[in-house]
Scaffold this active site. Structure first.
Site, PDB file in Angstrom:
ATOM      1  N   ARG A 176      35.917  55.135  39.652  1.00 34.97           N
ATOM      2  CA  ARG A 176      36.539  56.462  39.500  1.00 34.97           C
ATOM      3  C   ARG A 176      35.506  57.569  39.291  1.00 34.97           C
ATOM      4  O   ARG A 176      35.711  58.511  38.533  1.00 34.97           O
ATOM      5  CB  ARG A 176      37.555  56.469  38.351  1.00 34.97           C
ATOM      6  CG  ARG A 176      38.680  55.443  38.531  1.00 34.97           C
ATOM      7  CD  ARG A 176      39.509  55.732  39.791  1.00 34.97           C
ATOM      8  NE  ARG A 176      40.533  54.701  39.980  1.00 34.97           N
ATOM      9  CZ  ARG A 176      40.417  53.663  40.798  1.00 34.97           C
ATOM     10  NH1 ARG A 176      39.302  53.500  41.513  1.00 34.97           N
ATOM     11  NH2 ARG A 176      41.392  52.796  40.933  1.00 34.97           N
ATOM     12  N   SER A 226      48.420  57.288  37.637  1.00 33.44           N
ATOM     13  CA  SER A 226      47.790  56.544  36.544  1.00 33.44           C
ATOM     14  C   SER A 226      46.940  57.499  35.715  1.00 33.44           C
ATOM     15  O   SER A 226      45.981  58.078  36.215  1.00 33.44           O
ATOM     16  CB  SER A 226      46.931  55.419  37.122  1.00 33.44           C
ATOM     17  OG  SER A 226      46.385  54.641  36.093  1.00 33.44           O
ATOM     18  N   GLU A 296      41.740  59.353  33.457  1.00 36.91           N
ATOM     19  CA  GLU A 296      41.492  59.324  34.892  1.00 36.91           C
ATOM     20  C   GLU A 296      41.888  60.664  35.505  1.00 36.91           C
ATOM     21  O   GLU A 296      41.305  61.112  36.481  1.00 36.91           O
ATOM     22  CB  GLU A 296      42.293  58.192  35.536  1.00 36.91           C
ATOM     23  CG  GLU A 296      42.007  57.990  37.008  1.00 36.91           C
ATOM     24  CD  GLU A 296      42.627  56.699  37.549  1.00 36.91           C
ATOM     25  OE1 GLU A 296      43.350  56.782  38.555  1.00 36.91           O
ATOM     26  OE2 GLU A 296      42.379  55.628  36.962  1.00 36.91           O
TER      27      GLU A 296
END
Length: 303
Positions: A176, A226, A296
């Site tokens: 990420r 998410s 995230e």
């Protein structure tokens, strides 16, 4: 310089019909949250995009890239300066197993376009709602695949407006993260290297992944997907579930009962509701399991 001066100057760079003043960002985010942008621009060409980035740098105007808004929470106070959106830069081309996509193209569209040409490698992305730019910045991934598996090179603008080409190694793609996110680059286009596959197998994989996503994720509500990264040795959703937080939240925001890793805008939430729900989840998981949940999603704008 005043806001009106910025507007006047930008009108010489891009078609004024592609510039909006005091534009609500709710329509441009998957959470359907957030305040207004002082100036919202959608360049028609890569040259216009470069001119806007250069202008913002040279005149010290705050500039925020907003892609498909699938991984961003905009605070209720909105965003000062310029918000730039590449959704008009959405060309997709395929040549000899190479897939070219501009930064504003949607990753799931690129995945489906490649599948229709019997190219395999991007099936994992068939349900990821972000733009190519956002996918590159965070090395988007799902179901065992990620961008770094298939990327060849990416063309970006630096914060100064310089156009550079980055190879796979130069992109520094990790979990990420990427050099794009670290240095604040703007993605103009990416080229992916895929392999020719068997059409029936490709279609079957996409059908299976689509079923898994639709059956397990709360797609009926606005959300940022998410919310948290996967903590080392744990799964964020499992920690949240074991903390008995599903169905709990602040105001109109709620931890999804369908998937604990998602926070949904269930009932006309404000961005403040959503962010306070995030902080509540982080606090409880830390108290119960001594695990720090790292975001995230990206939170931007003013309170």
């Amino acid at each position: 310089m005043t806001l009106q001066q910025w507007v006047n100057d930008l009108a010489k760079i891009i078609d004024p019909s592609n510039m909006k003043i005091n534009e609500s960002l709710k329509a441009y985010t998957m959470t359907k949250l957030g305040g207004h942008a002082d100036i919202f621009v959608m360049p028609n060409t890569e040259q216009e995009a470069q001119a806007i980035v250069k202008y913002a740098h040279e005149h010290n105007v705050p500039l925020l890239m907003l892609g498909n808004g699938s991984n961003m929470v905009v605070r209720d106070g909105g965003v000062r300066g310029i918000v730039i959106n590449f959704s008009k830069l959405n060309q997709i081309k395929i040549t000899d197993g190479l897939v070219f996509a501009q930064g504003g193209a949607l990753l799931k569209d690129v995945s489906k376009y490649a599948a229709a040409e019997s190219l395999t490698g991007l099936e994992f992305a068939c349900g990821i709602p972000g733009s190519i730019g956002g996918a590159m910045a965070m090395n988007a991934g799902a179901y065992g695949g990620e961008i770094k598996d298939v990327i060849l090179e990416t063309v970006v603008l630096t914060p100064e407006g310089q156009r550079i080409v980055l190879t796979k190694d130069e992109l520094e793609l990790g979990y990420r993260t990427s050099i794009i996110a670290k240095k604040g680059y703007y993605v103009l286009s990416s080229t992916f290297q895929l392999q020719h596959g068997e059409q029936q197998a490709i279609d079957a994989k996409i059908a299976d992944l689509t079923y898994q996503r639709e059956s397990r994720q709360p797609l009926e509500y606005p959300s940022a997907g998410s919310v948290f990264k996967r903590p080392p040795g744990h799964f964020a959703g499992k920690l949240i579930q074991d903390s008995e937080l599903q169905g709990k939240g602040v105001g109109g925001a709620e931890v999804s009962q369908k998937h604990a890793g998602f926070i949904i805008n269930k009932d006309n939430a404000t961005a403040t509701d959503y962010i306070e729900t995030i902080r509540m989840v982080q606090r409880v998981v830390k108290e119960k399991f001594d695990v720090d949940l790292e975001l995230e999603v990206k939170i931007v704008g003013e309170d």
